[in-house]
Scaffold this active site. Sequence first.
Site, PDB file in Angstrom:
ATOM      1  N   ARG A   1       5.854   6.530  14.039  1.00 59.66           N
ATOM      2  CA  ARG A   1       5.890   7.107  12.704  1.00 59.66           C
ATOM      3  C   ARG A   1       5.460   8.570  12.739  1.00 59.66           C
ATOM      4  NH1 ARG A   1       1.706   4.824   8.528  1.00 59.66           N
ATOM      5  NH2 ARG A   1       0.490   6.531   9.403  1.00 59.66           N
TER       6      ARG A   1
ATOM      7  N   ASP B   1       0.581   4.981   1.834  1.00 63.28           N
ATOM      8  CA  ASP B   1      -0.159   5.540   2.963  1.00 63.28           C
ATOM      9  C   ASP B   1      -1.142   6.629   2.509  1.00 63.28           C
ATOM     10  OD1 ASP B   1       1.025   3.966   4.922  1.00 63.28           O
ATOM     11  OD2 ASP B   1       2.630   5.404   5.340  1.00 63.28           O
TER      12      ASP B   1
ATOM     13  N   HIS C   1       4.630   0.086   0.397  1.00 66.17           N
ATOM     14  CA  HIS C   1       5.350  -0.668   1.421  1.00 66.17           C
ATOM     15  C   HIS C   1       4.469  -1.759   2.007  1.00 66.17           C
ATOM     16  CE1 HIS C   1       3.468   2.818   3.335  1.00 66.17           C
ATOM     17  NE2 HIS C   1       3.376   2.111   4.429  1.00 66.17           N
TER      18      HIS C   1
ATOM     19  N   HIS D   1       0.816  -1.210   0.000  1.00 65.22           N
ATOM     20  CA  HIS D   1       0.000   0.000   0.000  1.00 65.22           C
ATOM     21  C   HIS D   1       0.848   1.258   0.000  1.00 65.22           C
ATOM     22  CE1 HIS D   1       1.011  -0.432   4.245  1.00 65.22           C
ATOM     23  NE2 HIS D   1       0.698   0.846   4.419  1.00 65.22           N
TER      24      HIS D   1
HETATM   25 FE   LIG Z   1       1.738   2.144   5.787  1.00 63.29          FE
END
Ligand SMILES: [Fe+2]
Length: 312
Positions: A303, A140, A288, A138
């Site tokens: 993150r 983000d 990723h 995917h």
């Molecule tokens: Fe992600």
Amino acid sequence: MTTTEKLQFMRIPLAGDKGYPKLHFGSRDLRRTAGESVFDQSYSRIALRPVGVSIGAEVQGVDLADLDGETFSEVHRALLEWKVLFFRDQALTGEQHIAFARKWGSIEVNDFFPNGEVREISRLAKDDSAIGMENIWHSDTSFRREPSKLSILRGIELPASGGNTMWADMAVAYDNLPDEVKEKIDGLTATHSFVKSWGLTMTDEAIAAMNRVHPPIQHPVVRTHPETGRKFLYVNEPFTVRIDGLPQDEADELLEYLLFQARVPEYQVRYQWSPGDIAMWDNRITQHYAVSDYFPQRRVMERVTVNGDQPF
Ligand SMILES: [Fe+2]
């Protein structure tokens, strides 16, 4: 027939019922860059150790907590060139993590994930009580009008082995499409929505509320990188609902074929984490996959994500 000729021969797409190649072996064209002049200069402040071929390099000789302007601009150029960068043993605090991210733009606050102690940080803690759903290729937040520009992930607690992250280079994925597919998708858009994946665990009311913030959105199937001008494939499995403007059958088959491209190992890089490592990726031109092979061991990451702009 020489070996090269044989490989060329094997690259001839063998069409399925409706014209998409069903066999995917053979050589690949893995150009890290596409001749952009920004990459003519060499690096003097940082050292790069390639991890992948077209994607992924470890940056050495850098302290992300103390970056001068010249070093930052080389890291920036390296990110555009390699698409994913790794920095070992950085031991940043949360505050330093955010400060580094701010150098790249404004911070995106995630509407879906539980935050850490501060709203800029998404804390992703996985163990046998909270199994991750990121083991799917995917990009983000592609369901946003302005999807994330880049993500900066910090390793906090890692399993003894496993828990790697993988990335795929969607520019080489585009480069290697057969010409007839490139012609077909040129100018097409696709609809993206969080409902396809995250919606599965949400109530109807929560979906309706979130749809007001993030309604289904159309993005080009072939996106142009805003900084380098490079073209890349921009559809991903959890968020791309359908290719627009085609009959459903045809749209479904085309989308399935395009989604497959992120799974081609030659386009990928895989990283084995240690606590204190930082990985940052250009979320526009990559996808990723968080490999979920370590349960019931625990894996904790933090993150910080930087806002992007509208795809074109
Ligand atoms: Fe992600």
